[in-house]
Design a protein around this motif. Structure first.
Motif, PDB file in Angstrom:
ATOM      1  N   TYR A   5      42.569  43.061  42.300  1.00 53.97           N
ATOM      2  CA  TYR A   5      41.777  44.069  41.622  1.00 53.97           C
ATOM      3  C   TYR A   5      40.642  43.387  40.868  1.00 53.97           C
ATOM      4  CZ  TYR A   5      45.961  46.822  42.559  1.00 53.97           C
ATOM      5  OH  TYR A   5      47.026  47.438  43.185  1.00 53.97           O
ATOM      6  N   LEU A   6      39.580  44.158  40.654  1.00 58.09           N
ATOM      7  CA  LEU A   6      38.397  43.638  39.976  1.00 58.09           C
ATOM      8  C   LEU A   6      38.516  43.905  38.479  1.00 58.09           C
ATOM      9  CD1 LEU A   6      35.581  42.347  40.247  1.00 58.09           C
ATOM     10  CD2 LEU A   6      34.653  44.655  40.529  1.00 58.09           C
ATOM     11  N   GLN A   8      36.673  43.272  34.711  1.00 58.94           N
ATOM     12  CA  GLN A   8      35.493  42.882  33.941  1.00 58.94           C
ATOM     13  C   GLN A   8      35.947  42.436  32.559  1.00 58.94           C
ATOM     14  OE1 GLN A   8      32.467  45.864  33.726  1.00 58.94           O
ATOM     15  NE2 GLN A   8      31.121  44.671  32.391  1.00 58.94           N
ATOM     16  N   TRP A  24      38.628  38.497  40.065  1.00 52.65           N
ATOM     17  CA  TRP A  24      39.618  39.133  40.928  1.00 52.65           C
ATOM     18  C   TRP A  24      41.003  38.572  40.620  1.00 52.65           C
ATOM     19  CZ3 TRP A  24      38.538  43.125  44.140  1.00 52.65           C
ATOM     20  CH2 TRP A  24      37.204  43.363  44.464  1.00 52.65           C
ATOM     21  N   ARG A  48      37.824  47.538  36.958  1.00 57.17           N
ATOM     22  CA  ARG A  48      36.670  48.252  37.459  1.00 57.17           C
ATOM     23  C   ARG A  48      36.909  48.726  38.894  1.00 57.17           C
ATOM     24  NH1 ARG A  48      34.118  50.202  33.283  1.00 57.17           N
ATOM     25  NH2 ARG A  48      33.386  48.595  31.831  1.00 57.17           N
ATOM     26  N   VAL A  50      36.201  49.456  42.840  1.00 51.75           N
ATOM     27  CA  VAL A  50      35.588  48.649  43.899  1.00 51.75           C
ATOM     28  C   VAL A  50      34.863  49.586  44.861  1.00 51.75           C
ATOM     29  CG1 VAL A  50      36.006  47.053  45.800  1.00 51.75           C
ATOM     30  CG2 VAL A  50      37.367  46.886  43.701  1.00 51.75           C
ATOM     31  N   ARG A  91      28.375  43.281  41.033  1.00 47.68           N
ATOM     32  CA  ARG A  91      29.356  42.537  40.254  1.00 47.68           C
ATOM     33  C   ARG A  91      30.558  42.116  41.098  1.00 47.68           C
ATOM     34  NH1 ARG A  91      29.739  41.877  34.952  1.00 47.68           N
ATOM     35  NH2 ARG A  91      28.114  43.432  34.606  1.00 47.68           N
ATOM     36  N   GLN A  92      30.982  42.974  42.027  1.00 44.12           N
ATOM     37  CA  GLN A  92      32.171  42.630  42.809  1.00 44.12           C
ATOM     38  C   GLN A  92      31.889  41.467  43.761  1.00 44.12           C
ATOM     39  OE1 GLN A  92      32.386  46.677  44.450  1.00 44.12           O
ATOM     40  NE2 GLN A  92      32.481  45.770  46.490  1.00 44.12           N
TER      41      GLN A  92
END
Length: 400
Positions: A5-6, A8, A24, A48, A50, A91-92
């Motif tokens: 998962y992303l 921040q 990640w 965040r 995706v 960002r990803q």
């Protein structure tokens, strides 16, 4: 594969400076441990969403070409990835490129790191990168792969455009006809009923057809909704996907486009893998992994099994019945002469050029034809609506 998962984050490093970024990780605890390992004291950590659209092939191809350029300029692979991460707006992707660079610093190979992200990097990418690592020509392999992906994407878009154009024009024509039948014709019909004069046959026929459509609006809408729902459900059924592909291949014009686009993709990848030193069977597996159509995946799987059991490549492909005689002949010649990679490249170029020519030819024929059909349909409706006006003078004179 473990789902990542992303996250921040923002935090303070040992120097007291405020840092922020994205990372990640499998869960929140893993993300916190990673930040502590980087000697960052986290202040905020939020998950965040995706955007799957950013994982499209065109974004990866652009990065791949940029990566090859940086490698040719003399930068190391981790330095190139970090530089691309700094320049990328998403960002990803920034987080992913940082993740790949960290994997390389921990001793993983680039191809192994790519295999951990199958939703972003197809198996063909990992195979080509692995070949580049073994041969020491990673930049060259990346350039070849990016060019191949860009060429195939352009061809696929051209074929889709040639097939979608008629549907779009016919859909717009149908929308115009429905609007005229339900909004315009009733008003004209009400006006003409106030005059004691017979309507022309064309007008009576159009009004009768419009009345029939209005009366059957509910059943027609229900049938359309049923068809849409059925097609949506059938898209998940392998048997239907196989049948639909066979049906498309049998169509006189569409079949040539679909077959040509698939054969171009197959032989382009096979040529690329052969010239890079990958075995034919491994290249066949890479091609199968790049195909989304179950029908063609099964065709290549069967060919792979036949070749594994000792059949010649040309014999295995001919057995499927999906390859043209030219394909079989050139592949057989390449097997005998030892120039299989050259023959595969010639087949890829031949099918790509032929498919592009067929798509352009189809578009050049359909454009005027559809304009004529659309003009006839709308013209008949307009003439049918305004034709009685020429008789209104006589009707009004008779009533006076």
């Amino acid at each position: 594969m473990t789902t990542k998962y992303l996250w921040q984050w923002s935090g303070i490093d040992n120097a007291g400076a405020l840092q922020q970024g994205a990372h990640w990780s499998e869960n929140r605890n893993a993300a916190m441990q990673t930040l502590y390992h980087r000697q960052i004291h986290p202040l905020t950590l939020k998950r965040r969403p995706v955007r799957r659209s950013l994982w499209r092939a065109e974004h990866g191809c652009t990065l791949l070409r940029q990566l090859a350029t940086l490698l040719q300029a003399g930068l190391t692979l981790p330095e190139s990835l970090l530089l691309l991460a700094q320049q990328h707006p998403a960002r990803q992707w920034q987080a992913l490129l940082h993740h790949l660079a960290q994997a390389l610093e921990q001793g993983e190979t680039f191809s192994t790191a790519l295999r951990q992200w199958p939703e972003v990097f197809p198996p063909l990418w990992a195979a080509m990168v692995h070949t580049g690592e073994l041969t020491g020509k990673l930049d060259e392999c990346c350039f070849k792969l990016a060019s191949q992906q860009q060429t195939q994407r352009a061809l696929a878009l051209k074929v889709k455009k040639a097939l979608r154009y008629p549907l779009i024009i016919l859909s717009l024509t149908a929308a115009i006809v429905v609007a005229m039948v339900y909004l315009v014709l009733p008003e004209f019909s009400a006006i003409y009923q106030t005059f004691n004069t017979p309507l022309p046959g064309l007008t009576r026929g159009v009004i009768a057809s419009a009345t029939l459509m209005q009366q059957g609006a509910l059943p027609l809408s229900a049938l359309t909704l049923l068809v849409v729902c059925t097609m949506t459900l059938l898209r998940r059924q392998m048997k239907w996907l196989h049948y639909r592909q066979r049906l498309l291949l049998r169509c006189p014009v569409v079949g040539k486009l679909v077959r040509g686009q698939r054969l171009s993709q197959i032989f382009t990848v096979l040529s690329l893998t052969q010239r890079s030193g990958i075995t034919f069977l491994q290249g066949l597996e890479n091609v199968r992994d790049t195909l989304t159509c179950p029908y063609w995946r099964d065709v290549l799987q069967q060919a792979h099994q036949d070749i594994t059991l000792g059949a010649a490549i040309s014999t295995a492909l001919a057995k499927s019945g999906n390859f043209t005689p030219l394909c079989i002949q050139l592949i057989h010649t390449g097997e005998i002469s030892g120039a299989l990679d050259t023959m595969l490249e010639n087949l890829a170029r031949h099918h790509s050029e032929q498919t592009q020519h067929q798509a352009d030819e189809l578009a050049s024929v359909l454009e005027p034809l559809l304009l004529v059909v659309t003009g006839l349909i709308i013209g008949v409706l307009v003439v049918a609506m305004y034709l009685p006006i020429f008789h209104l003078g006589d009707a009004m004179g008779g009533t006076g």
